[in-house]
Write a protein that holds these residues in place. Structure first.
Motif, mmCIF file in Angstrom:
data_model
loop_
_atom_site.group_PDB
_atom_site.id
_atom_site.type_symbol
_atom_site.label_atom_id
_atom_site.label_comp_id
_atom_site.label_asym_id
_atom_site.label_seq_id
_atom_site.Cartn_x
_atom_site.Cartn_y
_atom_site.Cartn_z
ATOM 1 N N ASP A 43 0.895 -1.265 0.007
ATOM 2 C CA ASP A 43 0.100 0.116 -0.060
ATOM 3 C C ASP A 43 0.882 1.260 -0.049
ATOM 4 N N ALA A 51 -10.017 -6.395 7.049
ATOM 5 C CA ALA A 51 -9.990 -5.065 6.484
ATOM 6 C C ALA A 51 -8.804 -5.317 5.226
ATOM 7 N N GLY A 81 -11.412 -5.128 0.735
ATOM 8 C CA GLY A 81 -11.565 -3.986 -0.099
ATOM 9 C C GLY A 81 -11.082 -2.734 0.643
ATOM 10 N N GLY A 82 -10.337 -3.086 1.950
ATOM 11 C CA GLY A 82 -9.691 -2.207 2.785
ATOM 12 C C GLY A 82 -10.438 -1.417 3.691
ATOM 13 N N LYS A 83 -11.436 -1.852 4.050
ATOM 14 C CA LYS A 83 -12.503 -1.086 5.191
ATOM 15 C C LYS A 83 -12.201 -1.836 6.542
ATOM 16 N N ARG A 111 -20.962 0.381 6.381
ATOM 17 C CA ARG A 111 -20.343 1.083 5.667
ATOM 18 C C ARG A 111 -20.121 2.612 6.045
ATOM 19 N N GLN A 142 -13.917 2.470 8.078
ATOM 20 C CA GLN A 142 -12.621 3.428 7.849
ATOM 21 C C GLN A 142 -11.639 2.675 6.737
ATOM 22 N N GLN A 143 -11.313 3.482 5.882
ATOM 23 C CA GLN A 143 -10.705 2.946 4.359
ATOM 24 C C GLN A 143 -9.163 2.981 5.105
ATOM 25 N N SER A 148 -6.013 0.679 0.265
ATOM 26 C CA SER A 148 -6.709 0.876 -1.038
ATOM 27 C C SER A 148 -7.366 -0.483 -1.644
ATOM 28 N N PRO A 149 -8.253 -0.344 -2.173
ATOM 29 C CA PRO A 149 -8.898 -1.608 -2.963
ATOM 30 C C PRO A 149 -8.017 -2.414 -3.753
ATOM 31 N N SER A 193 -5.954 -4.486 -1.510
ATOM 32 C CA SER A 193 -6.761 -5.564 -0.816
ATOM 33 C C SER A 193 -7.097 -6.705 -1.826
ATOM 34 N N TYR A 241 -9.831 -4.826 -7.960
ATOM 35 C CA TYR A 241 -11.056 -4.667 -7.279
ATOM 36 C C TYR A 241 -12.114 -3.619 -7.677
#
Length: 570
Positions: free
Chosen positions: A304, A419, A423-425, A440, A444-445, A448-449, A452, A569
Protein backbone atom coordinates in the motif's frame (compact mmCIF):
# COMPACT_ATOMS: atom_id res chain seq x y z
CA UNK A 1 -101.53 -43.11 136.35
CA UNK A 2 -101.80 -44.07 132.85
CA UNK A 3 -99.53 -46.59 131.28
CA UNK A 4 -97.89 -45.62 128.02
CA UNK A 5 -98.14 -47.96 125.10
CA UNK A 6 -94.61 -48.95 124.19
CA UNK A 7 -95.46 -49.21 120.49
CA UNK A 8 -96.89 -45.66 120.38
CA UNK A 9 -93.75 -44.29 122.00
CA UNK A 10 -91.59 -45.96 119.42
CA UNK A 11 -93.75 -44.43 116.79
CA UNK A 12 -93.20 -41.00 118.13
CA UNK A 13 -89.53 -41.54 118.25
CA UNK A 14 -89.61 -42.79 114.74
CA UNK A 15 -91.52 -39.74 113.68
CA UNK A 16 -89.07 -37.50 115.42
CA UNK A 17 -86.20 -39.15 113.77
CA UNK A 18 -87.83 -38.67 110.43
CA UNK A 19 -88.29 -35.00 111.05
CA UNK A 20 -84.68 -34.60 112.02
CA UNK A 21 -83.52 -36.36 108.91
CA UNK A 22 -85.61 -34.18 106.61
CA UNK A 23 -84.16 -30.98 108.05
CA UNK A 24 -80.63 -32.17 107.46
CA UNK A 25 -81.38 -33.05 103.81
CA UNK A 26 -82.62 -29.56 103.06
CA UNK A 27 -79.36 -27.91 104.38
CA UNK A 28 -76.95 -30.22 102.30
CA UNK A 29 -78.76 -29.48 99.00
CA UNK A 30 -78.15 -25.75 99.31
CA UNK A 31 -74.42 -26.22 99.73
CA UNK A 32 -74.24 -28.59 96.74
CA UNK A 33 -75.99 -26.11 94.53
CA UNK A 34 -73.51 -23.44 95.62
CA UNK A 35 -70.56 -25.58 94.73
CA UNK A 36 -72.10 -26.43 91.37
CA UNK A 37 -72.66 -22.81 90.57
CA UNK A 38 -69.09 -22.03 91.55
CA UNK A 39 -67.72 -24.77 89.31
CA UNK A 40 -69.87 -23.60 86.43
CA UNK A 41 -68.69 -20.06 86.96
CA UNK A 42 -65.06 -21.17 86.85
CA UNK A 43 -65.66 -23.16 83.68
CA UNK A 44 -67.45 -20.24 82.02
CA UNK A 45 -64.64 -17.90 83.09
CA UNK A 46 -61.96 -20.19 81.64
CA UNK A 47 -63.81 -20.64 78.37
CA UNK A 48 -64.53 -16.94 78.27
CA UNK A 49 -60.86 -16.15 78.67
CA UNK A 50 -59.98 -18.65 75.94
CA UNK A 51 -62.62 -17.17 73.66
CA UNK A 52 -61.39 -13.65 74.32
CA UNK A 53 -57.83 -14.72 73.57
CA UNK A 54 -58.92 -16.36 70.34
CA UNK A 55 -60.71 -13.20 69.30
CA UNK A 56 -57.61 -11.19 70.16
CA UNK A 57 -55.39 -13.52 68.18
CA UNK A 58 -57.80 -13.43 65.27
CA UNK A 59 -57.65 -9.66 65.17
CA UNK A 60 -53.87 -9.51 65.56
CA UNK A 61 -51.63 -9.91 62.45
CA UNK A 62 -48.65 -12.23 62.14
CA UNK A 63 -45.37 -11.04 63.64
CA UNK A 64 -43.46 -8.95 61.15
CA UNK A 65 -40.74 -11.03 59.49
CA UNK A 66 -38.31 -9.47 57.03
CA UNK A 67 -39.10 -11.86 54.20
CA UNK A 68 -37.75 -10.96 50.77
CA UNK A 69 -40.18 -9.62 48.28
CA UNK A 70 -41.13 -11.62 45.20
CA UNK A 71 -38.53 -9.54 43.25
CA UNK A 72 -40.13 -8.74 39.92
CA UNK A 73 -37.20 -6.38 39.30
CA UNK A 74 -34.85 -9.37 39.03
CA UNK A 75 -36.25 -10.27 35.60
CA UNK A 76 -33.87 -10.20 32.66
CA UNK A 77 -34.58 -10.15 28.93
CA UNK A 78 -34.10 -13.29 26.90
CA UNK A 79 -30.95 -13.41 24.78
CA UNK A 80 -31.45 -14.77 21.26
CA UNK A 81 -29.07 -15.65 18.46
CA UNK A 82 -29.45 -14.06 15.02
CA UNK A 83 -32.00 -16.73 14.03
CA UNK A 84 -34.16 -16.34 17.14
CA UNK A 85 -32.84 -19.36 19.06
CA UNK A 86 -32.84 -18.83 22.84
CA UNK A 87 -29.37 -18.54 24.33
CA UNK A 88 -30.36 -17.30 27.80
CA UNK A 89 -33.68 -16.99 29.61
CA UNK A 90 -35.21 -16.64 33.08
CA UNK A 91 -36.83 -19.57 34.85
CA UNK A 92 -38.66 -19.65 38.18
CA UNK A 93 -36.96 -21.44 41.02
CA UNK A 94 -37.57 -21.94 44.75
CA UNK A 95 -35.22 -20.71 47.46
CA UNK A 96 -35.27 -22.10 51.00
CA UNK A 97 -35.45 -19.81 54.02
CA UNK A 98 -35.97 -20.29 57.76
CA UNK A 99 -37.51 -18.32 60.61
CA UNK A 100 -35.16 -19.25 63.47
CA UNK A 101 -37.63 -18.31 66.24
CA UNK A 102 -40.01 -20.99 64.98
CA UNK A 103 -37.48 -23.80 64.74
CA UNK A 104 -38.31 -26.34 67.50
CA UNK A 105 -35.23 -28.58 67.37
CA UNK A 106 -32.26 -27.12 65.49
CA UNK A 107 -30.17 -30.29 65.45
CA UNK A 108 -33.03 -32.39 64.16
CA UNK A 109 -33.90 -29.81 61.52
CA UNK A 110 -30.32 -29.73 60.16
CA UNK A 111 -30.01 -33.51 60.16
CA UNK A 112 -33.21 -33.83 58.17
CA UNK A 113 -32.14 -31.12 55.71
CA UNK A 114 -28.82 -32.85 55.11
CA UNK A 115 -30.67 -35.89 53.81
CA UNK A 116 -31.81 -33.69 50.89
CA UNK A 117 -28.89 -31.23 50.83
CA UNK A 118 -25.86 -33.34 51.79
CA UNK A 119 -23.45 -30.46 51.20
CA UNK A 120 -25.26 -28.21 53.68
CA UNK A 121 -22.65 -27.02 56.18
CA UNK A 122 -23.71 -27.98 59.71
CA UNK A 123 -21.85 -25.30 61.67
CA UNK A 124 -22.87 -22.30 59.59
CA UNK A 125 -26.46 -23.52 59.37
CA UNK A 126 -26.60 -24.04 63.15
CA UNK A 127 -25.38 -20.47 63.72
CA UNK A 128 -28.09 -19.15 61.44
CA UNK A 129 -30.88 -21.15 63.07
CA UNK A 130 -29.66 -20.39 66.60
CA UNK A 131 -29.86 -16.66 66.01
CA UNK A 132 -32.72 -14.35 66.89
CA UNK A 133 -33.13 -13.24 63.30
CA UNK A 134 -36.61 -13.27 61.87
CA UNK A 135 -35.39 -14.57 58.51
CA UNK A 136 -32.31 -16.33 57.12
CA UNK A 137 -31.55 -17.85 53.73
CA UNK A 138 -30.54 -21.51 53.85
CA UNK A 139 -30.19 -22.36 50.15
CA UNK A 140 -30.94 -20.36 47.03
CA UNK A 141 -32.20 -21.73 43.72
CA UNK A 142 -33.29 -25.27 44.51
CA UNK A 143 -34.39 -27.81 41.95
CA UNK A 144 -38.08 -28.86 41.95
CA UNK A 145 -37.09 -32.28 43.32
CA UNK A 146 -35.16 -30.71 46.20
CA UNK A 147 -38.10 -28.47 47.04
CA UNK A 148 -40.51 -31.43 47.08
CA UNK A 149 -38.19 -33.52 49.24
CA UNK A 150 -37.75 -30.72 51.78
CA UNK A 151 -41.50 -30.18 51.95
CA UNK A 152 -41.93 -33.89 52.69
CA UNK A 153 -39.65 -33.55 55.73
CA UNK A 154 -42.32 -31.46 57.48
CA UNK A 155 -39.89 -29.23 59.37
CA UNK A 156 -41.69 -26.26 61.01
CA UNK A 157 -40.17 -22.83 60.54
CA UNK A 158 -39.00 -23.41 56.95
CA UNK A 159 -40.44 -21.83 53.83
CA UNK A 160 -39.81 -21.18 50.15
CA UNK A 161 -39.72 -18.02 48.06
CA UNK A 162 -40.02 -18.00 44.27
CA UNK A 163 -37.08 -16.28 42.57
CA UNK A 164 -35.71 -15.88 39.04
CA UNK A 165 -32.78 -17.95 37.88
CA UNK A 166 -30.84 -17.51 34.66
CA UNK A 167 -30.81 -20.59 32.45
CA UNK A 168 -28.55 -21.20 29.46
CA UNK A 169 -29.98 -23.96 27.23
CA UNK A 170 -26.68 -24.43 25.41
CA UNK A 171 -24.62 -24.86 28.56
CA UNK A 172 -20.99 -23.97 27.82
CA UNK A 173 -21.52 -23.51 24.05
CA UNK A 174 -21.33 -19.71 24.19
CA UNK A 175 -20.22 -19.13 27.77
CA UNK A 176 -17.57 -16.50 27.04
CA UNK A 177 -20.02 -14.52 24.92
CA UNK A 178 -23.02 -14.63 27.23
CA UNK A 179 -21.06 -14.26 30.46
CA UNK A 180 -22.59 -14.70 33.92
CA UNK A 181 -25.11 -13.41 36.42
CA UNK A 182 -24.75 -13.50 40.20
CA UNK A 183 -27.13 -15.06 42.72
CA UNK A 184 -29.36 -11.98 42.49
CA UNK A 185 -29.67 -12.34 38.69
CA UNK A 186 -27.45 -9.34 37.98
CA UNK A 187 -25.02 -9.46 35.06
CA UNK A 188 -21.36 -9.66 36.05
CA UNK A 189 -19.65 -10.72 32.81
CA UNK A 190 -20.07 -10.91 29.05
CA UNK A 191 -23.22 -9.79 27.28
CA UNK A 192 -25.14 -10.19 30.55
CA UNK A 193 -23.12 -7.35 32.07
CA UNK A 194 -23.43 -5.30 28.89
CA UNK A 195 -27.23 -5.55 29.14
CA UNK A 196 -27.15 -4.28 32.73
CA UNK A 197 -24.86 -1.41 31.77
CA UNK A 198 -27.30 -0.37 29.04
CA UNK A 199 -29.93 0.51 31.65
CA UNK A 200 -31.41 -2.76 32.86
CA UNK A 201 -29.96 -2.28 36.33
CA UNK A 202 -31.67 1.11 36.58
CA UNK A 203 -34.99 -0.31 35.43
CA UNK A 204 -34.73 -3.05 38.02
CA UNK A 205 -33.99 -0.52 40.76
CA UNK A 206 -37.12 1.42 39.78
CA UNK A 207 -39.24 -1.72 39.60
CA UNK A 208 -39.92 -1.23 35.90
CA UNK A 209 -38.22 -4.36 34.59
CA UNK A 210 -40.92 -7.01 34.58
CA UNK A 211 -41.00 -10.18 32.52
CA UNK A 212 -43.66 -8.70 30.24
CA UNK A 213 -41.92 -5.37 29.66
CA UNK A 214 -38.48 -6.47 28.47
CA UNK A 215 -37.78 -7.04 24.79
CA UNK A 216 -35.40 -9.90 23.93
CA UNK A 217 -31.82 -9.00 23.07
CA UNK A 218 -30.80 -10.43 19.70
CA UNK A 219 -27.12 -11.09 19.03
CA UNK A 220 -25.14 -11.43 15.81
CA UNK A 221 -24.13 -14.95 16.90
CA UNK A 222 -25.29 -17.91 14.82
CA UNK A 223 -25.77 -20.65 17.40
CA UNK A 224 -25.26 -23.37 14.79
CA UNK A 225 -21.88 -21.98 13.73
CA UNK A 226 -21.03 -21.40 17.38
CA UNK A 227 -21.58 -25.08 18.13
CA UNK A 228 -19.43 -26.16 15.18
CA UNK A 229 -16.59 -23.83 16.14
CA UNK A 230 -16.53 -25.03 19.74
CA UNK A 231 -16.80 -28.65 18.65
CA UNK A 232 -13.78 -28.33 16.36
CA UNK A 233 -11.75 -26.54 19.03
CA UNK A 234 -12.62 -29.24 21.55
CA UNK A 235 -11.45 -31.91 19.10
CA UNK A 236 -8.24 -29.93 18.46
CA UNK A 237 -7.44 -29.80 22.18
CA UNK A 238 -7.50 -33.57 22.32
CA UNK A 239 -5.89 -34.24 18.95
CA UNK A 240 -2.92 -31.91 19.46
CA UNK A 241 -2.66 -32.26 23.26
CA UNK A 242 -2.81 -28.46 23.58
CA UNK A 243 -3.35 -26.45 26.75
CA UNK A 244 -5.94 -24.20 25.08
CA UNK A 245 -7.64 -23.40 21.80
CA UNK A 246 -9.77 -20.50 20.64
CA UNK A 247 -11.32 -19.05 17.54
CA UNK A 248 -13.81 -16.68 15.98
CA UNK A 249 -15.82 -16.21 12.79
CA UNK A 250 -16.41 -12.63 11.63
CA UNK A 251 -18.55 -11.28 8.84
CA UNK A 252 -16.00 -9.40 6.72
CA UNK A 253 -18.67 -7.08 5.29
CA UNK A 254 -20.42 -6.01 8.50
CA UNK A 255 -17.99 -6.66 11.35
CA UNK A 256 -20.51 -8.94 13.06
CA UNK A 257 -19.04 -11.65 15.25
CA UNK A 258 -20.87 -14.78 14.11
CA UNK A 259 -19.13 -17.18 16.50
CA UNK A 260 -16.47 -17.02 19.19
CA UNK A 261 -15.19 -19.71 21.54
CA UNK A 262 -12.28 -20.22 23.88
CA UNK A 263 -11.41 -23.53 25.53
CA UNK A 264 -11.21 -24.50 28.34
CA UNK A 265 -14.48 -22.79 29.15
CA UNK A 266 -17.21 -23.26 31.77
CA UNK A 267 -20.92 -23.97 32.11
CA UNK A 268 -22.73 -20.74 33.06
CA UNK A 269 -25.49 -22.85 34.62
CA UNK A 270 -22.92 -24.06 37.17
CA UNK A 271 -19.97 -21.68 36.97
CA UNK A 272 -17.96 -23.10 39.87
CA UNK A 273 -14.73 -22.93 37.84
CA UNK A 274 -15.39 -19.77 35.81
CA UNK A 275 -12.68 -17.75 37.58
CA UNK A 276 -9.91 -20.28 37.11
CA UNK A 277 -6.95 -18.86 35.22
CA UNK A 278 -7.14 -21.29 32.31
CA UNK A 279 -10.81 -20.35 31.66
CA UNK A 280 -9.75 -16.98 30.27
CA UNK A 281 -11.49 -15.78 27.11
CA UNK A 282 -8.39 -15.87 24.92
CA UNK A 283 -10.12 -14.34 21.92
CA UNK A 284 -10.75 -10.88 23.35
CA UNK A 285 -9.26 -10.88 26.87
CA UNK A 286 -5.87 -12.41 26.10
CA UNK A 287 -2.96 -10.79 24.27
CA UNK A 288 -0.45 -12.88 22.36
CA UNK A 289 2.35 -12.47 19.88
CA UNK A 290 0.52 -13.62 16.77
CA UNK A 291 3.60 -14.83 14.91
CA UNK A 292 3.67 -14.96 11.15
CA UNK A 293 0.05 -13.88 10.78
CA UNK A 294 1.53 -10.37 11.20
CA UNK A 295 3.32 -10.86 7.87
CA UNK A 296 -0.09 -10.27 6.35
CA UNK A 297 -0.07 -6.70 7.68
CA UNK A 298 3.57 -6.09 6.85
CA UNK A 299 2.97 -7.19 3.27
CA UNK A 300 -0.18 -5.07 2.96
CA UNK A 301 1.68 -2.09 4.41
CA UNK A 302 4.54 -2.46 1.96
CA UNK A 303 2.24 -2.89 -1.04
CA UNK A 304 0.00 0.00 0.00
CA UNK A 305 3.00 2.30 0.46
CA UNK A 306 3.65 2.15 -3.29
CA UNK A 307 7.31 1.33 -2.68
CA UNK A 308 6.77 -2.42 -3.14
CA UNK A 309 4.75 -4.38 -5.69
CA UNK A 310 4.11 -8.07 -6.33
CA UNK A 311 7.09 -8.22 -8.67
CA UNK A 312 9.49 -6.78 -6.12
CA UNK A 313 12.15 -9.13 -4.80
CA UNK A 314 14.32 -9.24 -1.70
CA UNK A 315 17.48 -11.14 -0.93
CA UNK A 316 16.79 -13.85 1.64
CA UNK A 317 19.91 -15.85 0.99
CA UNK A 318 21.64 -14.81 4.20
CA UNK A 319 20.46 -14.30 7.78
CA UNK A 320 19.82 -10.71 8.80
CA UNK A 321 22.07 -9.55 11.65
CA UNK A 322 21.25 -6.47 13.71
CA UNK A 323 22.24 -5.36 17.19
CA UNK A 324 23.73 -8.70 18.13
CA UNK A 325 20.62 -10.57 16.97
CA UNK A 326 20.35 -12.89 13.99
CA UNK A 327 17.12 -13.05 11.97
CA UNK A 328 16.73 -16.31 10.09
CA UNK A 329 14.06 -18.29 8.23
CA UNK A 330 12.48 -21.45 9.61
CA UNK A 331 12.73 -23.25 6.26
CA UNK A 332 14.91 -20.85 4.32
CA UNK A 333 15.19 -21.03 0.54
CA UNK A 334 18.55 -19.26 0.68
CA UNK A 335 17.91 -17.17 -2.39
CA UNK A 336 16.25 -14.02 -3.66
CA UNK A 337 12.47 -14.19 -3.12
CA UNK A 338 9.62 -12.31 -4.76
CA UNK A 339 6.84 -10.85 -2.60
CA UNK A 340 4.49 -13.80 -3.27
CA UNK A 341 7.29 -16.22 -2.39
CA UNK A 342 8.07 -14.33 0.80
CA UNK A 343 4.40 -14.67 1.72
CA UNK A 344 3.85 -18.36 0.92
CA UNK A 345 7.23 -19.47 2.30
CA UNK A 346 6.73 -17.21 5.34
CA UNK A 347 10.21 -15.72 5.11
CA UNK A 348 11.25 -13.70 8.16
CA UNK A 349 14.19 -12.19 6.29
CA UNK A 350 12.13 -11.06 3.31
CA UNK A 351 9.34 -9.68 5.49
CA UNK A 352 11.81 -7.75 7.65
CA UNK A 353 13.33 -6.15 4.55
CA UNK A 354 9.86 -5.10 3.34
CA UNK A 355 9.25 -3.41 6.70
CA UNK A 356 12.54 -1.55 6.38
CA UNK A 357 11.38 -0.09 3.07
CA UNK A 358 8.50 1.61 4.91
CA UNK A 359 10.52 2.63 7.98
CA UNK A 360 10.00 2.45 11.72
CA UNK A 361 7.56 5.36 12.04
CA UNK A 362 5.51 4.30 9.06
CA UNK A 363 5.37 0.74 10.37
CA UNK A 364 3.95 1.74 13.76
CA UNK A 365 1.54 4.20 12.17
CA UNK A 366 0.16 1.48 9.91
CA UNK A 367 -0.41 -1.00 12.75
CA UNK A 368 -2.13 1.69 14.75
CA UNK A 369 -4.32 2.64 11.78
CA UNK A 370 -5.57 -0.93 11.40
CA UNK A 371 -6.41 -1.14 15.10
CA UNK A 372 -3.73 -3.55 16.32
CA UNK A 373 -2.18 -1.30 18.98
CA UNK A 374 -5.28 0.07 20.75
CA UNK A 375 -7.81 -1.55 23.02
CA UNK A 376 -10.90 -2.66 21.13
CA UNK A 377 -14.33 -1.24 21.89
CA UNK A 378 -16.89 -4.05 21.86
CA UNK A 379 -19.92 -5.03 23.90
CA UNK A 380 -18.00 -7.50 26.03
CA UNK A 381 -16.26 -6.02 29.08
CA UNK A 382 -13.52 -8.66 28.87
CA UNK A 383 -11.11 -6.90 26.51
CA UNK A 384 -7.33 -6.77 26.87
CA UNK A 385 -5.05 -3.91 25.86
CA UNK A 386 -2.29 -4.72 23.33
CA UNK A 387 1.33 -4.30 24.33
CA UNK A 388 4.11 -2.76 22.27
CA UNK A 389 7.62 -1.43 22.86
CA UNK A 390 7.76 1.86 24.72
CA UNK A 391 10.08 3.17 22.04
CA UNK A 392 10.18 1.66 18.58
CA UNK A 393 13.64 1.13 17.14
CA UNK A 394 14.85 -0.58 14.01
CA UNK A 395 15.19 -3.94 15.78
CA UNK A 396 11.63 -3.67 17.09
CA UNK A 397 10.24 -2.92 13.65
CA UNK A 398 12.08 -5.90 12.16
CA UNK A 399 10.87 -8.43 14.76
CA UNK A 400 7.34 -7.02 14.81
CA UNK A 401 7.18 -7.40 11.02
CA UNK A 402 7.01 -11.16 11.47
CA UNK A 403 4.98 -11.17 14.69
CA UNK A 404 7.39 -10.86 17.62
CA UNK A 405 7.42 -7.79 19.88
CA UNK A 406 3.75 -6.77 19.77
CA UNK A 407 1.09 -8.72 21.62
CA UNK A 408 -2.51 -8.24 20.60
CA UNK A 409 -5.81 -10.11 20.85
CA UNK A 410 -6.86 -12.75 18.31
CA UNK A 411 -10.17 -10.90 17.81
CA UNK A 412 -8.63 -7.63 16.70
CA UNK A 413 -6.14 -9.55 14.57
CA UNK A 414 -9.11 -11.12 12.79
CA UNK A 415 -10.82 -7.72 12.46
CA UNK A 416 -7.70 -6.17 10.94
CA UNK A 417 -7.35 -9.17 8.61
CA UNK A 418 -10.93 -8.65 7.44
CA UNK A 419 -9.97 -5.10 6.43
CA UNK A 420 -7.09 -6.49 4.40
CA UNK A 421 -9.40 -8.63 2.24
CA UNK A 422 -12.76 -6.81 2.14
CA UNK A 423 -11.60 -3.90 -0.01
CA UNK A 424 -9.58 -2.14 2.68
CA UNK A 425 -12.36 -1.14 5.06
CA UNK A 426 -11.72 -1.45 8.80
CA UNK A 427 -15.10 -2.17 10.43
CA UNK A 428 -15.40 -2.18 14.25
CA UNK A 429 -16.51 -5.59 15.52
CA UNK A 430 -19.87 -6.10 17.19
CA UNK A 431 -21.85 -8.85 18.86
CA UNK A 432 -25.13 -7.20 17.83
CA UNK A 433 -26.83 -7.39 14.41
CA UNK A 434 -25.59 -4.88 11.86
CA UNK A 435 -26.45 -4.37 8.19
CA UNK A 436 -23.93 -3.76 5.43
CA UNK A 437 -25.30 -0.24 5.02
CA UNK A 438 -24.70 0.49 8.71
CA UNK A 439 -21.21 -0.97 8.44
CA UNK A 440 -20.31 1.23 5.50
CA UNK A 441 -21.24 4.33 7.51
CA UNK A 442 -18.73 3.55 10.25
CA UNK A 443 -16.03 1.84 8.17
CA UNK A 444 -12.60 3.42 7.81
CA UNK A 445 -10.58 2.97 4.62
CA UNK A 446 -7.15 1.76 5.77
CA UNK A 447 -5.69 0.35 2.53
CA UNK A 448 -6.64 0.83 -1.08
CA UNK A 449 -9.02 -1.57 -2.85
CA UNK A 450 -6.17 -2.46 -5.20
CA UNK A 451 -3.93 -3.48 -2.30
CA UNK A 452 -6.77 -5.52 -0.85
CA UNK A 453 -7.15 -7.39 -4.14
CA UNK A 454 -3.43 -8.26 -4.06
CA UNK A 455 -3.77 -9.54 -0.49
CA UNK A 456 -6.68 -11.77 -1.52
CA UNK A 457 -4.48 -13.16 -4.28
CA UNK A 458 -1.70 -13.91 -1.80
CA UNK A 459 -4.17 -15.46 0.63
CA UNK A 460 -5.43 -17.88 -1.99
CA UNK A 461 -1.93 -18.61 -3.26
CA UNK A 462 -0.81 -19.56 0.24
CA UNK A 463 -3.56 -22.17 0.55
CA UNK A 464 -2.82 -23.51 -2.92
CA UNK A 465 0.95 -23.68 -2.71
CA UNK A 466 2.08 -22.53 0.71
CA UNK A 467 1.82 -23.36 4.40
CA UNK A 468 -1.99 -23.05 4.48
CA UNK A 469 -2.79 -25.96 2.17
CA UNK A 470 -4.46 -28.00 4.92
CA UNK A 471 -7.10 -25.30 5.30
CA UNK A 472 -8.54 -26.02 1.88
CA UNK A 473 -12.31 -26.53 1.72
CA UNK A 474 -13.29 -27.51 -1.84
CA UNK A 475 -15.83 -25.18 -3.38
CA UNK A 476 -15.24 -22.33 -0.92
CA UNK A 477 -12.11 -20.74 -2.39
CA UNK A 478 -10.31 -20.49 0.98
CA UNK A 479 -7.29 -18.26 1.53
CA UNK A 480 -5.23 -17.63 4.63
CA UNK A 481 -2.00 -17.10 6.51
CA UNK A 482 -0.30 -19.29 9.09
CA UNK A 483 1.48 -18.06 12.21
CA UNK A 484 3.77 -20.01 14.54
CA UNK A 485 5.12 -17.94 17.41
CA UNK A 486 7.56 -19.08 20.07
CA UNK A 487 6.18 -18.36 23.53
CA UNK A 488 8.11 -16.30 26.02
CA UNK A 489 9.05 -18.37 29.09
CA UNK A 490 10.99 -16.72 31.92
CA UNK A 491 11.83 -13.78 29.69
CA UNK A 492 13.20 -15.85 26.82
CA UNK A 493 11.67 -17.38 23.72
CA UNK A 494 11.12 -21.10 24.15
CA UNK A 495 12.08 -23.58 21.44
CA UNK A 496 9.40 -26.12 22.35
CA UNK A 497 6.39 -24.03 23.38
CA UNK A 498 4.43 -22.41 20.57
CA UNK A 499 1.38 -20.29 20.07
CA UNK A 500 -0.04 -21.18 16.66
CA UNK A 501 -2.55 -19.20 14.64
CA UNK A 502 -4.27 -19.30 11.29
CA UNK A 503 -6.25 -16.47 9.69
CA UNK A 504 -8.55 -17.58 6.86
CA UNK A 505 -10.97 -15.80 4.53
CA UNK A 506 -13.59 -17.31 2.25
CA UNK A 507 -14.43 -17.10 -0.55
CA UNK A 508 -11.33 -15.09 -1.39
CA UNK A 509 -12.69 -13.90 -4.73
CA UNK A 510 -15.31 -11.95 -2.75
CA UNK A 511 -14.74 -12.52 1.00
CA UNK A 512 -17.77 -12.87 3.22
CA UNK A 513 -16.22 -14.32 6.37
CA UNK A 514 -12.91 -14.38 8.21
CA UNK A 515 -12.02 -17.29 10.49
CA UNK A 516 -9.28 -17.04 13.11
CA UNK A 517 -8.01 -20.11 14.96
CA UNK A 518 -5.36 -20.15 17.70
CA UNK A 519 -3.91 -23.19 19.48
CA UNK A 520 -1.81 -22.77 22.59
CA UNK A 521 1.16 -25.13 23.00
CA UNK A 522 0.10 -27.83 20.52
CA UNK A 523 2.06 -31.08 20.37
CA UNK A 524 2.68 -33.18 17.26
CA UNK A 525 -0.41 -35.12 16.24
CA UNK A 526 1.74 -38.22 15.97
CA UNK A 527 5.42 -38.99 16.40
CA UNK A 528 7.70 -37.96 13.59
CA UNK A 529 5.84 -34.85 12.41
CA UNK A 530 6.02 -31.21 13.44
CA UNK A 531 3.63 -29.00 15.36
CA UNK A 532 3.65 -25.81 13.31
CA UNK A 533 0.51 -23.87 12.49
CA UNK A 534 0.07 -25.39 9.06
CA UNK A 535 -0.25 -28.82 10.68
CA UNK A 536 -2.86 -27.95 13.32
CA UNK A 537 -4.44 -24.48 13.25
CA UNK A 538 -4.87 -24.55 9.46
CA UNK A 539 -6.77 -27.88 9.29
CA UNK A 540 -8.99 -26.79 12.18
CA UNK A 541 -9.90 -23.64 10.22
CA UNK A 542 -10.61 -25.76 7.15
CA UNK A 543 -12.91 -28.04 9.15
CA UNK A 544 -14.80 -25.04 10.54
CA UNK A 545 -15.27 -23.60 7.06
CA UNK A 546 -16.46 -26.90 5.57
CA UNK A 547 -19.05 -27.33 8.31
CA UNK A 548 -20.31 -23.73 8.61
CA UNK A 549 -20.16 -22.24 5.12
CA UNK A 550 -23.53 -23.61 4.00
CA UNK A 551 -25.11 -22.61 7.33
CA UNK A 552 -23.90 -19.07 6.78
CA UNK A 553 -25.36 -18.92 3.30
CA UNK A 554 -22.14 -19.26 1.31
CA UNK A 555 -22.82 -21.36 -1.75
CA UNK A 556 -20.04 -23.68 -2.92
CA UNK A 557 -18.72 -23.17 -6.42
CA UNK A 558 -17.20 -26.21 -8.11
CA UNK A 559 -17.53 -24.92 -11.66
CA UNK A 560 -14.68 -22.43 -11.82
CA UNK A 561 -10.97 -22.76 -11.52
CA UNK A 562 -9.87 -22.43 -7.92
CA UNK A 563 -6.39 -21.19 -8.69
CA UNK A 564 -5.34 -17.82 -7.38
CA UNK A 565 -6.07 -15.09 -9.87
CA UNK A 566 -4.99 -11.49 -9.45
CA UNK A 567 -7.87 -9.23 -10.39
CA UNK A 568 -8.62 -5.57 -9.92
CA UNK A 569 -11.01 -4.58 -7.17
CA UNK A 570 -14.36 -3.56 -8.58
Amino acid sequence: MSVLNPFRLRARRDNGASSSIKVKARGGGARSRGRLMLAMGVVFAVYGAIGARLVQLGMTGEPVVNLPQSRPTASRPDILDRNGLVMATDIKTASLFAEPRRIVDIDEAIEKLQTVLPDLDYDSTYRKLNSQAGFVWLRRQLSPRQQADILALGIPGLGFRTEKRRFYPGGPTASHILGLVNIDNQGIAGIEKYIDDQGLADLQALGLAGPDTLEPVRLSIDLRAQHVLRDELEAALERYHAVAAAGTIINARTGEVVAMASLPDYDPNNPFNALEKDRLNRVSAGVFEMGSTFKLFTTAMALDSGKVNLNSSFDASKPLRIGGFTINDFHGKRRVLTVPEIFIYSSNIGTAKMAEVVGVEGHRAFLKKVGLLDRMKIELPEVATPTEPKEWKRLHSITISYGHGVATTPLQTAVAAAAMVNGGKLIPPTFLPRTEEEAREIAQQVISPETSAKIRYLFRLNVEKGSGSRAEAPGYFVGGKTGTAEKVVNGRYSNNKRFNAFIAAFPTNDPEYVVAIVIDEPQPERPGIGATSGLNAAPVAGNVIRRTAAMLGVKPDFGQENSAVLVSYQ
